[in-house]
Design an enzyme around this catalytic site. Sequence first.
Site, PDB file in Angstrom:
ATOM      1  N   LYS A 125      16.071  37.714 -10.600  1.00  0.00           N
ATOM      2  CA  LYS A 125      15.410  37.487  -9.306  1.00  0.00           C
ATOM      3  C   LYS A 125      14.216  38.428  -9.153  1.00  0.00           C
ATOM      4  CE  LYS A 125      17.438  34.143  -7.282  1.00  0.00           C
ATOM      5  NZ  LYS A 125      16.621  32.956  -7.012  1.00  0.00           N
ATOM      6  N   HIS A 174      30.545  33.207  -2.462  1.00  0.00           N
ATOM      7  CA  HIS A 174      30.283  34.454  -1.740  1.00  0.00           C
ATOM      8  C   HIS A 174      31.397  34.659  -0.730  1.00  0.00           C
ATOM      9  CE1 HIS A 174      26.346  35.694  -3.193  1.00  0.00           C
ATOM     10  NE2 HIS A 174      26.079  34.410  -3.346  1.00  0.00           N
ATOM     11  N   SER A 229      16.356  37.557  -3.908  1.00  0.00           N
ATOM     12  CA  SER A 229      17.681  37.869  -3.357  1.00  0.00           C
ATOM     13  C   SER A 229      17.738  39.334  -2.955  1.00  0.00           C
ATOM     14  CB  SER A 229      18.738  37.595  -4.423  1.00  0.00           C
ATOM     15  OG  SER A 229      19.955  38.208  -4.045  1.00  0.00           O
ATOM     16  N   SER A 230      18.475  39.602  -1.902  1.00  0.00           N
ATOM     17  CA  SER A 230      18.591  41.002  -1.471  1.00  0.00           C
ATOM     18  C   SER A 230      19.354  41.853  -2.496  1.00  0.00           C
ATOM     19  CB  SER A 230      19.263  41.095  -0.093  1.00  0.00           C
ATOM     20  OG  SER A 230      20.545  40.517  -0.137  1.00  0.00           O
ATOM     21  N   CYS A 231      20.050  41.187  -3.457  1.00  0.00           N
ATOM     22  CA  CYS A 231      20.721  41.936  -4.538  1.00  0.00           C
ATOM     23  C   CYS A 231      19.718  42.699  -5.392  1.00  0.00           C
ATOM     24  CB  CYS A 231      21.423  41.012  -5.525  1.00  0.00           C
ATOM     25  SG  CYS A 231      22.628  39.947  -4.855  1.00  0.00           S
ATOM     26  N   TYR A 268      21.907  38.915 -12.705  1.00  0.00           N
ATOM     27  CA  TYR A 268      21.321  37.952 -11.763  1.00  0.00           C
ATOM     28  C   TYR A 268      20.144  38.583 -11.012  1.00  0.00           C
ATOM     29  CZ  TYR A 268      21.016  35.303  -7.396  1.00  0.00           C
ATOM     30  OH  TYR A 268      20.568  34.592  -6.309  1.00  0.00           O
TER      31      TYR A 268
HETATM   32  P1  GDP Z   1      27.628  40.579  -2.588  1.00  0.00           P
HETATM   33  O1  GDP Z   1      27.042  40.547  -1.209  1.00  0.00           O
HETATM   34  O2  GDP Z   1      26.611  40.313  -3.659  1.00  0.00           O
HETATM   35  O3  GDP Z   1      28.410  41.852  -2.826  1.00  0.00           O
HETATM   36  O4  GDP Z   1      28.620  39.360  -2.764  1.00  0.00           O
HETATM   37  P2  GDP Z   1      29.935  38.770  -2.113  1.00  0.00           P
HETATM   38  O5  GDP Z   1      29.573  37.905  -0.970  1.00  0.00           O
HETATM   39  O6  GDP Z   1      30.683  38.131  -3.238  1.00  0.00           O
HETATM   40  O7  GDP Z   1      30.845  39.982  -1.621  1.00  0.00           O
HETATM   41  C1  GDP Z   1      30.603  40.733  -0.482  1.00  0.00           C
HETATM   42  C2  GDP Z   1      31.773  41.652  -0.201  1.00  0.00           C
HETATM   43  O8  GDP Z   1      32.888  40.883   0.256  1.00  0.00           O
HETATM   44  C3  GDP Z   1      32.294  42.488  -1.361  1.00  0.00           C
HETATM   45  O9  GDP Z   1      32.608  43.782  -0.862  1.00  0.00           O
HETATM   46  C4  GDP Z   1      33.582  41.762  -1.749  1.00  0.00           C
HETATM   47  O10 GDP Z   1      34.534  42.587  -2.392  1.00  0.00           O
HETATM   48  C5  GDP Z   1      34.080  41.308  -0.391  1.00  0.00           C
HETATM   49  N1  GDP Z   1      35.064  40.198  -0.429  1.00  0.00           N
HETATM   50  C6  GDP Z   1      36.242  40.162   0.225  1.00  0.00           C
HETATM   51  N2  GDP Z   1      36.927  39.049  -0.037  1.00  0.00           N
HETATM   52  C7  GDP Z   1      36.140  38.306  -0.855  1.00  0.00           C
HETATM   53  C8  GDP Z   1      36.303  37.019  -1.477  1.00  0.00           C
HETATM   54  O11 GDP Z   1      37.292  36.317  -1.340  1.00  0.00           O
HETATM   55  N3  GDP Z   1      35.263  36.600  -2.249  1.00  0.00           N
HETATM   56  C9  GDP Z   1      34.127  37.342  -2.431  1.00  0.00           C
HETATM   57  N4  GDP Z   1      33.146  36.861  -3.183  1.00  0.00           N
HETATM   58  N5  GDP Z   1      33.957  38.562  -1.873  1.00  0.00           N
HETATM   59  C10 GDP Z   1      34.952  39.046  -1.097  1.00  0.00           C
END
Ligand code: GDP
Length: 320
Positions: A141, A180, A108-110, A137
């Site tokens: 990975k 996500h 994962s890119s995380c 997590y």
């Molecule tokens: P990340 O790529 O591991 O950070 O995972 P996410 O896909 O959960 O979040 C990406 C970004 O989207 C972060 O800056 C979140 O705060 C933002 N975000 C905005 N609205 C949402 C939402 O409803 N759900 C999630 N998961 N992220 C959100």
Amino acid sequence: MTPHTRVFVAGGNTLYGHALTTLLRAEGFESLVGVGTAEPDLTDAAATDAFFAQERPECVFLCAGRSGGIGLNRAAPVELMRDNLLTTLNVLASAHRHGTAKLLYLASSCAYPKHAAQPLQVESLGTGPMEPTSEAYSTAKFAGWKLCDAYRREYGCRFVTGFPANAFGPHDDFTPEGGHVIPALLRRAHDAKSRGDAELVVWGTGAPRREFVYSRDLARACLFVARNYEGEAPINLGGGTDLSIADVAHAVAEVVGFKGRLVFDTTKPDGAPLKALDSAPLLDMGWRPESDFRAALNETYHWFLHHRATEGRTHARRAV
Ligand code: GDP
């Protein structure tokens, strides 16, 4: 790989797994093993090994292990880390023991350092601390990659690791708590529209940027790598679209037809400021993404409308 190669998509119920199984079928692979309910519980070493002893997959795509958005990473770091460590340990051990010829592990890119130079190059892996919201997590990975590497060195296994960009598509987790950003926002925008809300709350500042890849393209990239890449170095699986979260939120609102205002809730975490992969090695090998972001978002929303829109939140614990 031929149409008769015995292929196992470990984690067939995940976003990546569904996309891969669909692609492999479309490409004429006739000997997919462990599909649907035939997949064993991969956190169970004995069940995993019995499955490999019986089915002897020649090629494995390892997409198993729970994952989720920033909300799930904060709420359930233990479950995410344990599930990913166990499934990876078990699948790699059984693939080695039963002679799997080729395995692609999806990391994962995380797992990249939070402040690594962008776009992210595989040389940066392990050079600094990870984003704290997803550290448990991501550490699992990262360990999976290192274990593939160790099998390769000690036993000569052809275990390759890919680092995918943020993927989205059908069969994702569309719950507000677990998903996500794309599936979670699609669901919340859909619900807000249905209720006639004036506002849609978007988490964080909207400023973070992410590279998004459609799951169908990611599946194509995985198959391409399984066929064409043997290198020791891991390979980034990107080439998608780089967007800010605010851009994503506007695109989601448009696709869903939500006409209200977007409100950014800055009490929610932003996570990593930027995550975009340098996929030059993959692109140099001749692979290209095919999907347009907006069209892919539209397809994903339509899949959601047909399969999930009427469901409650019972999918919060579904592996994605
Ligand atoms: P990340 O790529 O591991 O950070 O995972 P996410 O896909 O959960 O979040 C990406 C970004 O989207 C972060 O800056 C979140 O705060 C933002 N975000 C905005 N609205 C949402 C939402 O409803 N759900 C999630 N998961 N992220 C959100």
